[in-house]
Write a protein that holds these residues in place. Structure first.
Motif, PDB file in Angstrom:
ATOM      1  N   THR A 126      23.342  84.887  46.281  1.00  0.00           N
ATOM      2  CA  THR A 126      23.718  83.701  45.393  1.00  0.00           C
ATOM      3  C   THR A 126      22.700  83.576  44.366  1.00  0.00           C
ATOM      4  OG1 THR A 126      24.951  82.852  47.081  1.00  0.00           O
ATOM      5  CG2 THR A 126      24.257  81.560  45.180  1.00  0.00           C
ATOM      6  N   GLU A 183      29.925  79.893  45.248  1.00  0.00           N
ATOM      7  CA  GLU A 183      30.440  79.861  46.614  1.00  0.00           C
ATOM      8  C   GLU A 183      30.900  78.275  47.151  1.00  0.00           C
ATOM      9  OE1 GLU A 183      27.124  81.064  49.002  1.00  0.00           O
ATOM     10  OE2 GLU A 183      25.838  79.716  47.985  1.00  0.00           O
ATOM     11  N   ASP A 192      31.455  84.949  43.924  1.00  0.00           N
ATOM     12  CA  ASP A 192      30.548  84.665  44.993  1.00  0.00           C
ATOM     13  C   ASP A 192      31.619  83.982  46.128  1.00  0.00           C
ATOM     14  OD1 ASP A 192      28.343  84.290  46.763  1.00  0.00           O
ATOM     15  OD2 ASP A 192      27.383  82.884  45.536  1.00  0.00           O
TER      16      ASP A 192
END
Ligand SMILES: Nc1ncnc2c1ncn2[C@@H]1O[C@H](COP(=O)(O)OP(=O)(O)OP(=O)(O)O)[C@@H](O)[C@H]1O
Ligand SMILES: Nc1ncnc2c1ncn2[C@@H]1O[C@H](COP(=O)(O)OP(=O)(O)OP(=O)(O)O)[C@@H](O)[C@H]1O
Ligand SMILES: [Mg+2]
Ligand SMILES: [Mg+2]
Lengths: 315, 297, 497, 315
Positions: free
Chosen positions: C294, C336, C421
């Motif tokens: 990330t 995410e 992500d």
């Protein structure tokens, strides 16, 4: 915990303390009258009322709330207390009722916020207006003056040479520190401010604790009313105007975040002292109240700016 | 015993209620002139808000700490200021009270001492205004009052005086009496609303010129300029101008500059060990169109 | 037979304005079983569980606990009844430590005084039991999402609940933590704890489940023993249609290089990362939790400052310092955590989809509503977003449908270098397949995709090439065609490729 | 859109409107003076200043911010404008500079919030103190009075029988409505309040827009200053005290959430009118200002309580 770890954890508070020390040093250089025992006690005494209110405000702000009504609640508690004293009610019950009025007004705020689901800003804004109106209506707008020496001792007494308001302030801050760091109430205060929903889902009775916290804040406003009334030997229905702003400023300068979840009550004490020292020093330096307003506004801004910069650099 | 400034001159502090009111600006000016001619050092301090007696008390405490030689105070609260006076007494600093009287019983009860009171009689001023109102309206008519912040000694006395004066004339009917909190914009709004409820109002007494001037604008907006007897209090330059133009009938003049001047003079004489008059009544006078030019503040 | 049932839910009904979330659903749970709850996004799984945990109140129906009818009043009540839950969305207090979160509301205390030492020790033990070795005194907000998820799991386990509900506990976890979790679940099972388990990862069901109940559109479809059903059967029950392939990968021709990262470093998080991405390519990035994937995405997208290294976009050296600039260069970044970073919850589906593209839909600062409606409407249809309309606020959508809205947002902005992500986190099999189809269409049109995923089958099934990260470095590169799960896992654990 | 769908979508605003109508009906029953054209115009005129400030406040609150400095900024803009006019600066440039001062103070707030990362409450609390001090220092605490008729026309003029302040208010609200609902700026205002991080990640220049929004709020305070100065024929350094609280109350009564992300500017107008009608009606009824304070506080609380109850029932 090692000293270093301790400093790292409480770095924010040391920063504020450092600010206070620098400020004192500057005042000391600028005026010979500043650094005398009697003047420092004077500053502490002048700070006490705002500081006590700010202690309660710290609890509220850690829950991500706010209480705009403290100034009005102070006035209302004050006039109720004063009228009881004048009617000859003995000291202890009168004090209990006076502070109790503050507590219950706070609880009312809390209920509006928890059961009524009002945003704290609105609930306490409304209460600010209602409590002020109530204080004025109760007294017909007139101050209530003249009390017994035993009552006045609460503000004028100096056991061991330390003024009573200062003793009260210290006692309140130690109690608040204890509550916040060692007890369930304190833990939940932080948890509610950090993530209220998660706290509810963890089975904490958030309504109860939040209501209690606003009650504490109101109760401390009531205590401040007692000291102010004793100090002025008079309870005014228009007392305490804008105190909420000073209390919020002290709390925030002391490093408590308005977003909730973080804060330290001793930071608040230092924040209140910073404002107190500024006001005192600027008067000693004969700076006009106009310029004082500008300076105090700038100090609020700069203190929190520095805080933000420090936080950023630490991440 | 009292510390003098580095140049040897004594320091006199003037603590007024607020500096954002022309009345106290004038008082400051008078005090400054006196200080200059007497060669004393003058400090002027005030709280941000006129009614904030706790702040005023803190300022006085701080001035005591900085060891001024004498204090001139216009109390923000006539009883609430007494603890501060007592503190000054204990520090041996003489206190001269200006404009707003300290409650004498409470002062005596607290064993406080003031060296002198210099001010004008607000009750008398209110009475003068009331008498003029009765005269102008011919003893008959509807009258409104704009009050100051309640619990304020000056405002309360003015109000009381006015009410006493009109009480003798049953033809005068007070139809509405509301506070405009000493503020100009509230004076406008409150009186606009009063006019709405009572379009036949013939007279208005405002406890301060600020409120009266706000009301004057409301009257102008209603197209009633000159048709309503407006009496204010304080005789600011703006109010005098309004009297000249006929927008106001009269204003009660106090002479704050005189108060400031006499206050500083008295304090200076005290410091020299001279005896002073314990009560000086500064004249109070109705300013109307007739005597407008003969009475500059 | 009856007395073997820990819990029975009968004819549960729950409506939200405009939606029947649950329509007379029956569900029962045996002692010591792992009961899988399966269904498309928005089928009503979480709603059913929230009724059990006291977060929602049912409209009608009955709940029997140990054969006794009960009314669950609130979360505290449910705790007292021995029901523990891990919610689909993280529910932690970021400013408190892991230990404080685990014991929130149940602090070891005497006279209101908290025993910190005992609390930290217990937390340490609990986390160790899940294979976690971080300090329980660390603040939750400093933990990675996966670590936070493990804190949630530890918290639920610490309740010593007789019934444990896990709503997509693995959506933020990588293989390693999943293994630990499953080991723990087996242990709990052997102690007679009953577990309700929700997941969109089909492989897991067969590994851990005993029985499975399928919901569709708020209705009960069926309950079976896991041993007696096959994956295609389950999928058919869920989506009510045949799903031919789970990973319908179509390889697109590889075009010119669109992104070239060289020697990128940032703090301790990223060390000398270099790779290239080509038109029409899906580059998968695998790694364990906290391996820095990330961080890498954020650095490229201009969110975090880069200490060293260079980024070339379409052959030109670029210094990207803001998302605005990245978007103008053709990037899109599907984050995410949809709740905190992806969506503006109080705004409508349309407003969310169009947010990065408002510029394109406006003239002289005035936004054209019709153009927006047209664009957003297309995605609503194409991605089968389950919403009452374009005007519905996304806060009311189910998790999976929210994820589709985030995806639409970047598709709508016409990005041609998309960073995904965990793109299918919390998305049901049916929708996953749709999203994969969409990725195929995108690559066919020349879009380059950087896909970070903790779902190994997904990485293997959809990528062209795979990069494996370990402690902020790239530890290996594989061609998807000949890599295996074992190889990637070893590489992610730090062994040389 | 069908009428029904429209009402459903804007139900909250209709609720407030209904409240206003009920209030007016009550006043009409209680006093014959209320429902006259001239009194209604009065109310509108008295409301205009707070309403204009509240329009700017609505933008700020939708971004989940707050602006406590509007009252002080009003005072500061007012005295700058007045001093320019008295120095003989022509009307149009003087107005531009006066309103510009408000705008730039607002922008300064915005920069403190965006670049300095201060919480809006703190940045504007500091600015509240600084701007007030600046206004007092600039004038030495004295009002500046007496202006040309052309300037005063801005408050006293009545084209088509409608007072200028009311026209200005209507114009501002239509513009604000247009900005909020039809433009990029408006969309971003909502998005920032709903989820600032997601908005940044969507490539919106949040700093720019936020700064602009605080600038708008300050600029509207400057415009309000113009009208107030013309109305009173005087600019006072202590003007506008506590106006921020009235503006916030109007905004919140109008249904804008302090949590950000939702709100409607016409709701704010109705909210301001509710406060205006209350003040007017209570004065017409000669209810004491003490009781007025209580009633207004209660109305704030009850209005938002009802709103919350409605919201809950609608889910
Ligand atoms: N608070 C709410 N308000 C309104 N509608 C809701 C709410 N919560 C859920 N819904 C609706 O109820 C339905 C069921 O949602 P639920 O979250 O139970 O689905 P789910 O099966 O858990 O899906 P997912 O796999 O995406 O998590 C959805 O249509 C959803 O939009
Ligand atoms: N908000 C944060 N504050 C402090 N540390 C963080 C934060 N987010 C991530 N980290 C740390 O940065 C490192 C890299 O995290 P990152 O999120 O990039 O990993 P990742 O490979 O994407 O893993 P995952 O997304 O599965 O957690 C980890 O050590 C993590 O603990
Ligand atoms: Mg779900
Ligand atoms: Mg990650």
């Amino acid at each position: 915990m090692t000293l270093k770890a301790y400093v790292a954890l409480h770095g924010r508070q040391f920063g504020t303390l450092f600010g206070l020390i620098v400020l004192c040093a500057v005042m000391w250089i600028l005026t010979p009258h500043f650094l005398t025992v009697s003047n420092l006690l004077n500053v502490a005494e002048q700070t006490a009322i705002i500081a006590i209110i700010a202690a309660g405000m710290t609890f509220v702000i850690i829950t991500a709330g706010i209480d705009l009504s403290v100034g009005s609640v102070l006035a209302f508690s004050g006039v109720v207390l004063a009228s009881l004293l004048q009617k000859g009610v003995p000291l202890v019950p009168a004090l209990a009722i006076g502070i109790g009025v503050g507590f219950f007004t706070g609880v009312l705020n809390g209920l509006l916020i928890t059961i009524g689901r009002l945003p704290p800003f609105i609930a306490t804004l409304g209460m600010m207006s209602v409590a002020r109106g109530a204080a004025l209506l109760y007294t017909g707008g007139r101050p209530i003056s003249g009390f017994s020496d035993s009552f006045r001792y609460l503000a004028t007494g100096k056991p061991l040479g330390i003024p009573m308001p200062v003793l009260a302030m210290l006692a309140i801050f130690f109690m608040a520190y204890f509550l916040l760091t060692k007890t369930k109430l304190g833990r939940y205060t932080y948890a509610i401010g950090g993530n209220e929903e998660a706290t509810i889902l963890s089975g904490v009775n958030v309504r109860l604790y939040k209501t209690l916290i606003y009650g504490i804040c109101g109760g401390l406003a009531g205590l401040a009313a007692t000291i102010l009334t004793a100090r002025l030997n008079s309870a005014q229905p228009i007392a305490g105007m804008n105190y909420e702003l000073d209390a919020i400023a002290a709390t925030v300068i002391g490093g408590t975040s308005l977003m909730g979840g973080e804060g330290h009550v001793f930071g608040t004490l230092i924040g209140a002292l910073i404002i107190g020292v500024l006001r005192n020093g600027l008067t000693l330096l004969n700076i006009s109240s106009f310029a004082q307003q500008i300076i105090i506004g700038l100090v609020i801004i700069v203190a929190v700016l520095l805080d933000m910069a420090l936080k950023k650099s630490r991440r | 015993r009292n510390q003098a400034t580095s140049d040897g001159r004594p320091t006199i502090a003037l603590v007024v209620k607020t500096l954002n009111n022309p009345f106290f600006n004038d008082m400051q000016k008078g005090a400054e002139e006196a200080a200059k001619s007497l060669n004393v050092h003058l400090l002027v301090q005030a709280a941000e808000r006129e009614v904030d007696v706790e702040k005023q008390m803190q300022i006085i405490e701080n001035l005591i700490e900085s060891k001024v030689s004498a204090l001139c105070i216009t109390p923000s609260g006539s009883k609430e200021i007494i603890p501060a006076i007592v503190k000054a007494n204990k520090a041996g600093i003489p206190v001269v009270i200006l404009d707003t009287r300290v409650n004498p019983e409470a002062l005596a009860a607290a064993n406080g001492k003031i060296a002198a009171f210099i001010g004008s009689d607000n009750l008398e001023g209110g009475r003068l205004a009331g008498e003029l109102m009765v005269r102008t309206l011919g003893g008959k008519g509807k009258v409104a009052i704009l009050e100051g912040i309640p619990g304020h000694e000056t405002g309360d006395s003015r109000l009381k005086g006015f009410r006493q004066a009109v009480a003798g004339s049953p033809g005068i009917q007070i139809v509405s009496s509301q506070t405009a909190n000493w503020e100009r914009d509230q004076g406008y709004t409150v009186f606009q609303n009063m006019l709405q409820a009572h379009p036949d109002i013939q007279g208005l007494f405002a406890c301060s010129d600020l409120m009266a001037l706000g009301a004057v604008e409301a009257i102008r907006a209603a197209g009633k300029t000159g048709k309503i007897t407006v009496i204010g209090f304080d005789a600011f330059s703006e109010a005098r101008e309004a009297v000249r133009k006929g927008e106001m009938t009269a204003t009660v003049a106090q002479f704050p500059a005189d108060m400031g001047k006499i206050g500083v003079e008295s304090a200076a004489r005290l410091l020299k060990g001279e005896r002073i008059q314990e009560e000086v009544t500064v004249k109070i006078q109705l300013i109307t169109r007739d005597n407008l030019n003969s009475n500059k503040p | 037979m009856e007395n073997n049932l820990a819990l029975q839910m009968r004819a549960i009904r729950k409506t939200f304005p405009g939606v029947v979330a649950l329509n007379n659903v029956d569900f029962d749970l045996r002692r010591g079983e792992v009961h899988i709850l399966l269904g498309e996004n928005g089928a009503g799984k979480s709603t059913l569980m929230k009724i059990l945990s006291g977060a929602y109140q049912k409209d009608s129906g009955k709940i029997l606990l140990n054969n006794r009818e009960i009314e669950i009043k609130n979360p505290r009540h449910s705790c007292e009844l021995g029901i523990g839950i891990i919610y689909q969305e993280l529910n932690l207090v970021p400013h408190l430590s892991a230990a404080e979160n685990i014991f929130l509301g149940r602090e070891p205390a005497a006279f209101g005084l908290i025993d910190k030492k005992r609390m930290n020790q217990s937390a340490q033990r609990l986390l160790a039991g899940l294979g976690m070795d971080f300090d329980p005194q660390r603040l939750v907000r400093e933990l990675s999402i996966a670590e936070q998820q493990m804190v949630e799991i530890a918290k639920a386990i610490s309740l010593d609940a007789r019934i444990l509900i896990m709503d997509e506990p693995t959506s933020a976890l990588t293989e390693r933590e999943i293994k630990e979790l499953f080991a723990r679940i087996r242990l709990l099972k052997s102690d007679g704890v009953s577990i309700i388990y929700i997941s969109h990862r089909m492989e897991e069901l067969f590994e851990i489940g005993d029985r499975v109940t399928v919901l569709r559109d708020g209705n009960w479809v069926g309950t079976h023993n896991i041993a007696e059903v096959t994956k295609p059967e389950l999928i058919r029950m869920m989506v009510n249609r045949e799903l031919t392939q789970q990973f319908p990968k179509i390889k697109a021709p590889r075009g010119r290089e669109v992104l070239r990262v060289e020697g990128l470093s940032r703090n301790d998080a990223l060390t000398r990362i270099s790779f290239s991405l080509y038109e029409g390519e899906i580059l998968g990035i695998s790694g364990l939790l906290g391996s820095g994937r990330t961080e890498l995405a954020r650095a490229i997208f201009g969110l975090d400052k880069i200490d060293a290294g260079s980024i070339q976009v379409k052959g030109r050296l670029q210094k990207i310092t803001s998302p605005r600039q990245a978007i103008n260069l053709g990037f899109g970044f599907l984050t995410e955590d949809r709740k905190t970073q992806g969506l503006v919850l109080p705004l409508s589906v349309q407003e969310n989809i169009c947010l990065p593209s408002v510029e394109r839909f406006s003239r002289f600062g005035v936004v054209s509503n019709s153009e927006e409606t047209e664009a957003a409407g297309r995605f609503l249809k194409d991605l089968r977003i389950k919403a009452t309309g374009l005007g519905q606020r996304v806060i009311y959508l189910s998790g999976g449908n929210q994820q589709k809205v985030v995806l639409s947002k970047w598709l709508c902005s016409n990005g041609n270098i998309l960073i995904f992500d965990e793109p299918t986190r919390g998305i049901d099999v049916g929708s996953k397949a749709e999203i994969y189809q969409l990725m195929n269409q995108l690559t066919a049109a020349g879009t380059a995709i950087l896909m970070i995923s903790s779902d190994l089958p997904e990485i293997l099934g959809m990528s062209d090439r795979i990069l494996v990260m370990h402690q902020g470095r790239i530890n290996g590169e594989f061609s998807a065609a000949d890599a295996t799960q074992e190889q990637i896992l070893h590489c992610a654990l730090g062994e040389a490729a």
